[in-house]
Design a protein around this motif. Structure first.
Motif, mmCIF file in Angstrom:
data_model
loop_
_atom_site.group_PDB
_atom_site.id
_atom_site.type_symbol
_atom_site.label_atom_id
_atom_site.label_comp_id
_atom_site.label_asym_id
_atom_site.label_seq_id
_atom_site.Cartn_x
_atom_site.Cartn_y
_atom_site.Cartn_z
ATOM 1 N N PRO A 172 47.490 69.445 -20.915
ATOM 2 C CA PRO A 172 45.842 69.610 -20.340
ATOM 3 C C PRO A 172 46.121 71.056 -21.108
ATOM 4 O O PRO A 172 46.625 71.854 -21.473
ATOM 5 C CB PRO A 172 46.305 70.006 -19.188
ATOM 6 C CG PRO A 172 47.137 70.004 -18.532
ATOM 7 C CD PRO A 172 48.107 68.965 -19.312
ATOM 8 N N SER A 174 42.817 74.711 -21.586
ATOM 9 C CA SER A 174 41.901 75.640 -21.695
ATOM 10 C C SER A 174 40.867 75.892 -22.880
ATOM 11 O O SER A 174 41.341 76.173 -23.590
ATOM 12 C CB SER A 174 42.053 76.098 -20.234
ATOM 13 O OG SER A 174 41.914 75.475 -19.393
ATOM 14 N N ASN A 187 38.269 73.216 -18.740
ATOM 15 C CA ASN A 187 39.590 72.479 -19.257
ATOM 16 C C ASN A 187 39.364 71.552 -19.226
ATOM 17 O O ASN A 187 38.282 70.144 -18.930
ATOM 18 C CB ASN A 187 39.632 72.466 -18.231
ATOM 19 C CG ASN A 187 40.024 74.049 -17.642
ATOM 20 O OD1 ASN A 187 40.286 75.047 -17.689
ATOM 21 N ND2 ASN A 187 39.636 74.647 -16.148
ATOM 22 N N LYS A 189 41.294 67.139 -20.195
ATOM 23 C CA LYS A 189 43.200 66.805 -19.599
ATOM 24 C C LYS A 189 43.505 66.755 -20.659
ATOM 25 O O LYS A 189 45.019 66.177 -20.563
ATOM 26 C CB LYS A 189 42.697 66.535 -18.368
ATOM 27 C CG LYS A 189 42.402 66.566 -17.285
ATOM 28 C CD LYS A 189 41.949 65.681 -15.841
ATOM 29 C CE LYS A 189 41.456 66.054 -15.153
ATOM 30 N NZ LYS A 189 41.570 65.591 -13.179
ATOM 31 N N ASN A 198 32.936 69.135 -18.491
ATOM 32 C CA ASN A 198 34.156 69.607 -18.003
ATOM 33 C C ASN A 198 34.006 71.612 -18.702
ATOM 34 O O ASN A 198 34.611 71.536 -18.496
ATOM 35 C CB ASN A 198 35.705 69.165 -18.998
ATOM 36 C CG ASN A 198 35.508 68.401 -18.332
ATOM 37 O OD1 ASN A 198 36.395 67.754 -17.233
ATOM 38 N ND2 ASN A 198 35.645 67.145 -19.023
ATOM 39 N N GLU A 280 43.423 74.136 -12.239
ATOM 40 C CA GLU A 280 43.612 73.658 -13.931
ATOM 41 C C GLU A 280 43.574 74.486 -15.246
ATOM 42 O O GLU A 280 44.349 74.527 -15.845
ATOM 43 C CB GLU A 280 41.632 73.044 -13.452
ATOM 44 C CG GLU A 280 41.906 71.426 -13.768
ATOM 45 C CD GLU A 280 40.349 71.149 -13.923
ATOM 46 O OE1 GLU A 280 40.465 69.706 -14.483
ATOM 47 O OE2 GLU A 280 39.333 70.963 -13.313
ATOM 48 N N ASP A 283 47.137 75.409 -14.888
ATOM 49 C CA ASP A 283 48.137 74.407 -15.131
ATOM 50 C C ASP A 283 47.736 73.910 -16.801
ATOM 51 O O ASP A 283 48.909 73.497 -16.446
ATOM 52 C CB ASP A 283 48.204 73.701 -14.592
ATOM 53 C CG ASP A 283 47.895 73.204 -12.956
ATOM 54 O OD1 ASP A 283 48.795 74.540 -12.534
ATOM 55 O OD2 ASP A 283 47.514 72.910 -12.156
ATOM 56 N N SER A 284 46.906 74.787 -17.263
ATOM 57 C CA SER A 284 46.831 74.401 -18.988
ATOM 58 C C SER A 284 48.143 74.914 -19.689
ATOM 59 O O SER A 284 48.662 75.886 -19.053
ATOM 60 C CB SER A 284 45.663 74.936 -19.033
ATOM 61 O OG SER A 284 44.320 74.161 -19.333
#
Length: 361
Positions: A172, A174, A187, A189, A198, A280, A283-284
């Motif tokens: 993933p 961003s 963001n 996925k 998104n 999110e 976690d990218s």
């Protein structure tokens, strides 16, 4: 025979920017970056018939349907401020025609055109209407005293960030676009994720937020933004100080310059809190950056994201090579998104070599 032209526009709060490729039949053609002021003002038909037209690459008076506008340099820009809400609608069509009109008028042959348009995700409900209106307008519009037309092959409307999303190879991921008016976070996925659905926009969090926290008030906020961008680039550092010294004593200027650094800290702390609380985003595996404001915040973002932050250096090198004129650091960043959309249809022009000289036998 007709020529071909391929345009891509990003209609930002500070400027209409993008790219154009025009290829007349049998010729190598040209490629250029587009920059035109975002200023726009509606006109009445009676005023349109009375004004002296001074249309150029930098602005135009034009009309389509029953609507007439002054665009870009044709608008008095001595004072400029960004409105909090700037829905594009017919204004988007007028800004595009103001640029395209110059190329259509000066083409020696009729042009078959393709147009890509980048608009904020929040306006996706209007994408189809704008696409239809622009397609229709291209078949006939007024450009100063001239009636112009071209052959529109296709008009495509994309969500802001679509170009950078097409470049992304790590998921993933961003995308952060630091605009003049807003900051947009997207963001994704995977490669199939919808950019518009998104995207989240922090309205009013762009460079204008920094200007509002700054101790000096600029008559024209776009002048202020340009100077602050320059202050963030080593080779241009000092331009803001020289500007301030025209209106204040040196001691006051030093205090004002210190206040800029304080304003940056305040604005970034707020932005950092928002990003740090977005799971999110955190976690990218990769964070791609665009927009002119990235020259201000890229260093701080690297502090938050580490080596995940990517300013698309390879794309910037392509952009510098593609533009026939030098581009500043913030201009390169502002052109990334439209460049990556434009290149999907406007393949690089092959430079024609001179034919070999035949020697007498």
């Amino acid at each position: 025979m007709n020529g071909t032209a391929k345009f891509c526009f990003d209609l930002g709060a500070s400027a209409t920017k993008g790219w154009v490729q025009v290829i007349p039949p049998g010729e190598a053609g040209i490629e250029e970056a587009i920059f035109q002021s975002s200023s726009i003002k509606p006109m009445t038909l009676s005023r349109y018939e009375m004004v002296t037209y001074d249309n150029s690459k930098h602005g135009a008076c034009l009309g389509f349907g029953d609507k007439y506008y002054e665009v870009g340099a044709c608008v008095d820009e001595s004072t400029r401020e960004t409105r909090a809400s700037q829905l594009k609608g017919y204004h988007a069509v007028a800004k595009v025609l103001a640029v395209m009109g110059w190329y259509i008028k000066h083409s020696p042959v009729p042009l078959e055109v393709e147009v890509d348009l980048l608009l904020p995700s929040g306006e996706r409900g209007k994408f189809e209407d704008i696409k239809t209106t622009l397609f229709r307008a291209l078949t006939h519009f007024q450009y100063g005293a001239d009636d112009l037309a071209c052959h529109p092959h296709e008009v495509r409307v994309h969500a802001e960030g679509a170009g950078i999303a097409s470049y992304a190879s790590v998921f993933p991921c961003s995308i952060l676009i630091f605009g003049h008016k807003d900051v947009t976070l997207i963001n994704l996925k995977d490669a199939t994720a919808d950019v518009a659905l998104n995207a989240h926009t922090w309205r009013g969090w762009g460079t204008i937020k920094l200007l509002k926290h700054f101790a000096h008030s600029f008559t024209n906020e776009f002048t202020g933004a340009k100077l602050i961008y320059q202050e963030s680039v080593k080779s241009k550092k000092g331009a803001l100080r020289q500007f301030l010294l025209q209106t204040m004593a040196e001691k006051e200027c030093e205090r004002t310059m210190r206040a800029l650094n304080e304003a940056k800290e305040i604005v970034w702390m707020e932005q950092e809190d928002e990003l740090a609380n977005d799971s999110e985003f955190m976690d990218s595996k990769k964070v791609y950056m665009g927009g002119g404001g990235a020259v201000i915040w890229s260093g701080r973002l690297s502090g938050l994201c580490g080596n995940k932050a990517d300013v698309l250096a390879s794309v910037k090198r392509e952009i510098k090579a593609a533009s026939p004129v030098p581009l500043s650091a913030d201009q390169q960043l502002r052109l990334i998104d439209p460049y990556l959309v434009w290149r999907q249809s406007a393949k690089p022009i092959l430079k024609l070599e001179a034919p070999p000289i035949k020697e007498a036998v």
